[in-house]
Design an enzyme around this catalytic site. Structure first.
Site, PDB file in Angstrom:
ATOM      1  N   HIS A  58       2.015   6.295   1.635  1.00 32.43           N
ATOM      2  CA  HIS A  58       0.782   5.499   1.655  1.00 32.43           C
ATOM      3  C   HIS A  58       0.804   4.567   2.852  1.00 32.43           C
ATOM      4  O   HIS A  58       1.817   4.438   3.527  1.00 32.43           O
ATOM      5  CB  HIS A  58       0.590   4.717   0.340  1.00 32.43           C
ATOM      6  CG  HIS A  58       1.484   3.533   0.162  1.00 32.43           C
ATOM      7  ND1 HIS A  58       2.811   3.629  -0.212  1.00 32.43           N
ATOM      8  CD2 HIS A  58       1.235   2.203   0.292  1.00 32.43           C
ATOM      9  CE1 HIS A  58       3.332   2.414  -0.309  1.00 32.43           C
ATOM     10  NE2 HIS A  58       2.399   1.534   0.002  1.00 32.43           N
ATOM     11  N   HIS A  60      -1.090   0.704   4.382  1.00 31.00           N
ATOM     12  CA  HIS A  60      -1.972  -0.451   4.229  1.00 31.00           C
ATOM     13  C   HIS A  60      -2.444  -0.822   5.628  1.00 31.00           C
ATOM     14  O   HIS A  60      -1.662  -0.786   6.584  1.00 31.00           O
ATOM     15  CB  HIS A  60      -1.230  -1.650   3.635  1.00 31.00           C
ATOM     16  CG  HIS A  60      -0.687  -1.413   2.263  1.00 31.00           C
ATOM     17  ND1 HIS A  60      -1.492  -1.279   1.156  1.00 31.00           N
ATOM     18  CD2 HIS A  60       0.586  -1.292   1.814  1.00 31.00           C
ATOM     19  CE1 HIS A  60      -0.737  -1.090   0.087  1.00 31.00           C
ATOM     20  NE2 HIS A  60       0.526  -1.096   0.463  1.00 31.00           N
ATOM     21  N   TYR A 146       7.665   1.209  11.146  1.00 31.90           N
ATOM     22  CA  TYR A 146       6.253   1.584  11.141  1.00 31.90           C
ATOM     23  C   TYR A 146       5.378   0.429  10.656  1.00 31.90           C
ATOM     24  O   TYR A 146       4.662   0.547   9.666  1.00 31.90           O
ATOM     25  CB  TYR A 146       6.044   2.822  10.271  1.00 31.90           C
ATOM     26  CG  TYR A 146       7.077   3.896  10.547  1.00 31.90           C
ATOM     27  CD1 TYR A 146       7.094   4.565  11.771  1.00 31.90           C
ATOM     28  CD2 TYR A 146       8.044   4.209   9.603  1.00 31.90           C
ATOM     29  CE1 TYR A 146       8.044   5.531  12.035  1.00 31.90           C
ATOM     30  CE2 TYR A 146       8.997   5.187   9.867  1.00 31.90           C
ATOM     31  CZ  TYR A 146       8.996   5.837  11.078  1.00 31.90           C
ATOM     32  OH  TYR A 146       9.938   6.796  11.338  1.00 31.90           O
TER      33      TYR A 146
END
Length: 175
Positions: A58, A60, A146
């Protein structure tokens, strides 16, 4: 029933976008493809990435939309398509996705929150930067490659030791 979103042109939004397979590591395994997808979409449909973290399954992101523009859904759709098209077809595809000619990589929907003020923005930036620690991937936020946290540190906006101690970060309401 139509899903209702906060649609305010030129606003700033926090997003959570998930892969279909929550055990997958596609996003970090193919982070260069993801970066290319973002750049390609940004060239045609500009938006500013304020902060972002990419996790294995996932991500954000906090985006500032251009003045007069609210179509973040189009941008997410194009990013998902560009990323998916660049990957070989190896995922399981459900019948309903097959009928719609969809890949089985991403969850169909995403979650968005319109940022309301500077305090709200700071809390969401902290939340996303601390996410790799929260999920147990690293012991300190700066160890996660990341993340926009590194740019924040380079610009002197956050201390190099930010996120080393969970107690120093106010993440109330984000469990």
């Amino acid at each position: 029933m139509r899903y209702r979103r906060a649609n305010v042109p030129g606003a700033t939004y926090f997003f959570t976008v998930n892969l279909q397979d929550r055990k997958s590591q596609l996003l970090t395994e193919h982070v260069d493809i993801l970066r290319t997808a973002f750049r390609t979409v940004q060239q045609r449909y500009p938006f500013k990435i304020i902060a972002m973290v990419v996790m294995p399954e996932h991500l954000h992101a906090i985006w500032e939309m251009p003045e007069g523009d609210v179509d973040f859904s189009l941008r997410w759709s194009l990013i998902k398509v560009a990323f998916s098209k660049a990957l070989p077809r190896q995922e399981n595809i459900s019948t309903s996705r097959e009928k719609k000619r969809e890949r089985g990589i991403w969850q169909r929907r995403f979650w968005e929150h319109m940022i309301r003020n500077d305090e709200d923005l700071e809390k969401h930036i902290s939340y996303l930067h601390y996410n790799p620690v929260k999920h147990g991937y690293v012991d300190q936020a700066s160890a996660w490659a990341y993340s926009s946290l590194h740019k924040f540190m380079e610009q002197g906006m956050l201390d190099v030791n930010w996120g080393d101690i969970a107690a120093t970060i106010d993440l109330a309401g984000f469990e």
